[in-house]
Write a protein that holds these residues in place. Structure first.
Motif, short mmCIF file in Angstrom:
data_model
loop_
_atom_site.label_atom_id
_atom_site.label_comp_id
_atom_site.label_asym_id
_atom_site.label_seq_id
_atom_site.Cartn_x
_atom_site.Cartn_y
_atom_site.Cartn_z
N GLN A 126 0.82 -1.21 0.00
CA GLN A 126 0.00 0.00 0.00
C GLN A 126 0.86 1.26 0.00
O GLN A 126 0.55 2.23 -0.69
CB GLN A 126 -0.94 0.01 1.20
N PHE A 160 0.86 4.00 -2.90
CA PHE A 160 0.56 5.39 -2.54
C PHE A 160 1.61 6.33 -3.15
O PHE A 160 1.26 7.36 -3.72
CB PHE A 160 0.53 5.54 -1.01
N GLY A 204 -0.36 9.60 -4.28
CA GLY A 204 -1.39 9.76 -3.26
C GLY A 204 -2.78 9.31 -3.66
O GLY A 204 -3.66 9.21 -2.81
N GLY A 242 -4.42 6.41 -1.89
CA GLY A 242 -5.03 6.69 -0.58
C GLY A 242 -6.54 6.84 -0.68
O GLY A 242 -7.27 6.36 0.19
N TRP A 290 -7.89 3.37 -1.19
CA TRP A 290 -7.82 2.62 0.06
C TRP A 290 -8.95 3.04 0.99
O TRP A 290 -9.58 2.19 1.63
CB TRP A 290 -6.47 2.82 0.75
N PRO A 313 -0.69 8.44 8.24
CA PRO A 313 -0.18 7.06 8.13
C PRO A 313 -0.37 6.23 9.40
O PRO A 313 -0.52 5.02 9.32
CB PRO A 313 1.29 7.25 7.80
N TRP A 333 -3.94 4.99 9.29
CA TRP A 333 -3.98 4.01 8.20
C TRP A 333 -3.41 2.67 8.69
O TRP A 333 -4.01 1.62 8.51
CB TRP A 333 -3.19 4.54 7.02
#
Length: 97
Positions: free
Chosen positions: A10, A14, A19, A22, A25, A80, A83
Motif C-alpha cells: 500500500q 501510494f 497519493g 489513498g 484505500w 499514516p 492508516w
C-alpha cells in the motif's frame, strides 16, 4: 468479509500514484468496514474532506482498540498512523488472530 492486504504494498502504491491510492484505500476500507461491522458507512462519502475521515474513523473503531476521536485526530495530524492501525486491525481479523 475482511481481506488481508500488505501495508508495504500500500505504501509503494501510494507513492507511485502520487497519493491517489489513498483515496482508493479509503473507499475500499470503508466498504469492508460497512459489510463487516455494525458501522453503517457510505463508502463513496469517504472522499468528502473531513467527513470522510470521520466516518472512516467510526468504522475503524470496530477493528482497533482506539476510539473514533483518536483515529480522527491521527488522520488529521499523522494520517499514516491511523492508516496503519486500521489496516493492521483488518489484517488481524482476516487472519483470524
Amino acid at each position: 468479509m475482511f481481506t488481508r492486504d500488505s501495508i508495504g504494498k500500500q505504501v509503494v502504491l501510494f507513492v507511485i500514484t502520487l497519493g491517489f491510492y489513498g483515496l482508493y484505500w479509503m473507499y475500499k476500507t470503508a466498504d469492508q468496514l460497512d459489510r463487516g461491522t455494525s458501522a453503517h458507512l457510505t463508502p463513496v462519502l469517504v472522499i468528502v474532506p473531513f467527513y470522510g475521515l470521520w466516518i472512516l474513523a467510526d468504522g475503524g473503531e470496530a477493528v482497533t482498540d482506539q476510539s473514533q476521536g483518536v483515529l480522527f485526530l491521527l488522520f488529521l495530524v499523522f494520517g499514516p498512523a491511523a492508516w496503519f492501525l486500521i489496516q493492521s486491525g483488518i489484517n488481524e481479523i482476516a487472519e483470524g488472530v
